[in-house]
Design a protein around this motif. Structure first.
Motif, PDB file in Angstrom:
ATOM      1  N   LYS A  97       0.815  -1.208   0.000  1.00  0.00           N
ATOM      2  CA  LYS A  97       0.000   0.000   0.000  1.00  0.00           C
ATOM      3  C   LYS A  97       0.854   1.266   0.000  1.00  0.00           C
ATOM      4  CE  LYS A  97      -4.051  -2.118   2.139  1.00  0.00           C
ATOM      5  NZ  LYS A  97      -4.999  -2.081   3.260  1.00  0.00           N
ATOM      6  N   MET A  98       2.002   1.235   0.723  1.00  0.00           N
ATOM      7  CA  MET A  98       2.876   2.397   0.744  1.00  0.00           C
ATOM      8  C   MET A  98       3.446   2.666  -0.644  1.00  0.00           C
ATOM      9  SD  MET A  98       2.781   3.770   3.688  1.00  0.00           S
ATOM     10  CE  MET A  98       4.186   4.850   3.539  1.00  0.00           C
ATOM     11  N   ASN A  99       3.863   1.594  -1.334  1.00  0.00           N
ATOM     12  CA  ASN A  99       4.394   1.754  -2.675  1.00  0.00           C
ATOM     13  C   ASN A  99       3.331   2.284  -3.628  1.00  0.00           C
ATOM     14  OD1 ASN A  99       6.749   0.742  -1.700  1.00  0.00           O
ATOM     15  ND2 ASN A  99       6.489  -1.300  -2.561  1.00  0.00           N
ATOM     16  N   LEU A 100       2.087   1.813  -3.453  1.00  0.00           N
ATOM     17  CA  LEU A 100       0.992   2.281  -4.298  1.00  0.00           C
ATOM     18  C   LEU A 100       0.735   3.769  -4.083  1.00  0.00           C
ATOM     19  CD1 LEU A 100      -1.576  -0.653  -3.985  1.00  0.00           C
ATOM     20  CD2 LEU A 100      -0.151  -0.105  -5.940  1.00  0.00           C
ATOM     21  N   ALA A 101       0.776   4.182  -2.822  1.00  0.00           N
ATOM     22  CA  ALA A 101       0.545   5.603  -2.523  1.00  0.00           C
ATOM     23  C   ALA A 101       1.651   6.464  -3.114  1.00  0.00           C
ATOM     24  CB  ALA A 101       0.454   5.803  -1.013  1.00  0.00           C
ATOM     25  N   ASP A 102       2.900   6.014  -2.978  1.00  0.00           N
ATOM     26  CA  ASP A 102       4.023   6.773  -3.541  1.00  0.00           C
ATOM     27  C   ASP A 102       3.934   6.845  -5.055  1.00  0.00           C
ATOM     28  OD1 ASP A 102       4.926   7.052  -0.986  1.00  0.00           O
ATOM     29  OD2 ASP A 102       6.416   5.431  -1.117  1.00  0.00           O
ATOM     30  N   MET A 103       3.577   5.718  -5.675  1.00  0.00           N
ATOM     31  CA  MET A 103       3.483   5.685  -7.127  1.00  0.00           C
ATOM     32  C   MET A 103       2.340   6.556  -7.630  1.00  0.00           C
ATOM     33  SD  MET A 103       4.676   4.670 -10.003  1.00  0.00           S
ATOM     34  CE  MET A 103       5.874   3.450  -9.466  1.00  0.00           C
ATOM     35  N   GLN A 104       1.229   6.558  -6.868  1.00  0.00           N
ATOM     36  CA  GLN A 104       0.087   7.385  -7.269  1.00  0.00           C
ATOM     37  C   GLN A 104       0.454   8.862  -7.239  1.00  0.00           C
ATOM     38  OE1 GLN A 104      -3.435   6.481  -5.070  1.00  0.00           O
ATOM     39  NE2 GLN A 104      -4.788   7.322  -6.627  1.00  0.00           N
ATOM     40  N   THR A 105       1.200   9.247  -6.211  1.00  0.00           N
ATOM     41  CA  THR A 105       1.647  10.635  -6.115  1.00  0.00           C
ATOM     42  C   THR A 105       2.603  10.977  -7.245  1.00  0.00           C
ATOM     43  OG1 THR A 105       1.452  10.526  -3.701  1.00  0.00           O
ATOM     44  CG2 THR A 105       2.772  12.317  -4.628  1.00  0.00           C
ATOM     45  N   GLU A 106       3.502  10.050  -7.543  1.00  0.00           N
ATOM     46  CA  GLU A 106       4.489  10.279  -8.601  1.00  0.00           C
ATOM     47  C   GLU A 106       3.831  10.386  -9.971  1.00  0.00           C
ATOM     48  OE1 GLU A 106       8.591   8.216 -10.332  1.00  0.00           O
ATOM     49  OE2 GLU A 106       7.698   7.527  -8.442  1.00  0.00           O
TER      50      GLU A 106
END
Length: 270
Positions: A97-106
């Motif tokens: 989930k953390m990676n998904l949130a970071d990727m969504q922001t990016e």
């Protein structure tokens, strides 16, 4: 066409081709590409590619990558690809989930570049096609080599009985030939009817095992041929024999109709 243009494109791109999207990222001279359905979230798609990229960079150093000349020299990396693919095909099992949130922001800050088919130009001597012409490519047709559903017990029984009927017709056909040679008055059309019945039974077996175009229509026509052959052989067979051959033909036709091509798994997104 796309692979020849990778070095000229940005490091994160998406190409929409009808029902499917091609996403890819590039880094350190290596590109990572994936195909998914158009409704698959782009965040998950690029998280999948990012995970592959990190693992590949960790596993192989740049010297080995730059000196690779043999095709499929990184084939052992496929094990990681398959494991990761299974996780991303079942989104409920994802724990990043953390990676998904970071990727969504990016992706919001730097969205992937949308490639158009006209940008690819021509490759291998073929002019580029428009997106509208590519929409038909997303449809998977029932090719002749398409696999059928697993065989059931009734299907096996129908297959064996069809072989048995074919063998009985073949034996009676040879006996009819012997009678024809011994008695000149015998009708040669009976020989043809027996061998046609043999061919029809064997073709029923073929249709049950392999997929062909117009498979159901062929099986019904084949069943009609079996009925016609048995009607013509009415004088040489009793009612029980006729009933057996026609019933086996109908049962085989039903099993061919029930054994349909395998459908695509509903969670096959990546």
């Amino acid at each position: 066409m796309l692979s020849k243009k990778l070095s000229q494109l940005p490091d994160r791109c998406t190409l929409k081709t009808g029902q499917y999207n091609i996403n890819f990222i590039s880094s350190l001279g290596v590109s990572y590409m994936m195909l998914c359905t158009e409704n698959y979230p782009s965040v998950l798609a690029f998280c999948f590619l990012d995970e592959l990229q990190k693992e590949f960079i960790t596993t192989y150093n740049m010297m080995k990558t730059n000196t690779a000349v043999r095709p499929y020299c990184f084939i052992e990396f496929d094990n990681f690809i398959q494991r990761t693919k299974q996780r991303y095909n079942n989104t409920r099992s994802l724990s990043t989930k953390m990676n998904l949130a970071d990727m969504q922001t990016e992706i919001k800050l730097r969205p992937p570049y949308q490639i158009s088919m006209s940008e690819l130009g021509s490759a291998n001597g073929f002019a580029h096609l428009s997106v509208a012409e590519y929409k038909g490519a997303g449809k998977i047709s029932a090719a002749p080599h398409q696999r059928l559903e697993p065989v059931t017990l009734p299907g096996i029984v129908s297959f064996v009985l069809s072989l048995l009927c074919g063998a009985l017709n073949l034996i009676r056909g040879f006996h009819a030939i012997e009678s024809l040679l011994q008695n000149e008055g015998e009708d040669f059309s009976y020989v043809i009817a027996f061998f046609l019945g043999t061919a029809a039974c064997l073709y029923q077996c073929y249709l049950f095992v392999y997929y062909t175009g117009w498979r159901n229509a062929k099986s019904f026509l084949n069943f009609g041929l079996i009925c016609l052959c048995n009607m013509y052989l009415y004088e040489l067979r009793n009612l029980w024999q006729l009933f057996f051959h026609v019933t086996v033909g109908a049962f085989s036709t039903l099993q061919i109709r029930l054994r349909q091509p395998q459908g695509k798994s509903p969670d096959y997104n990546v």
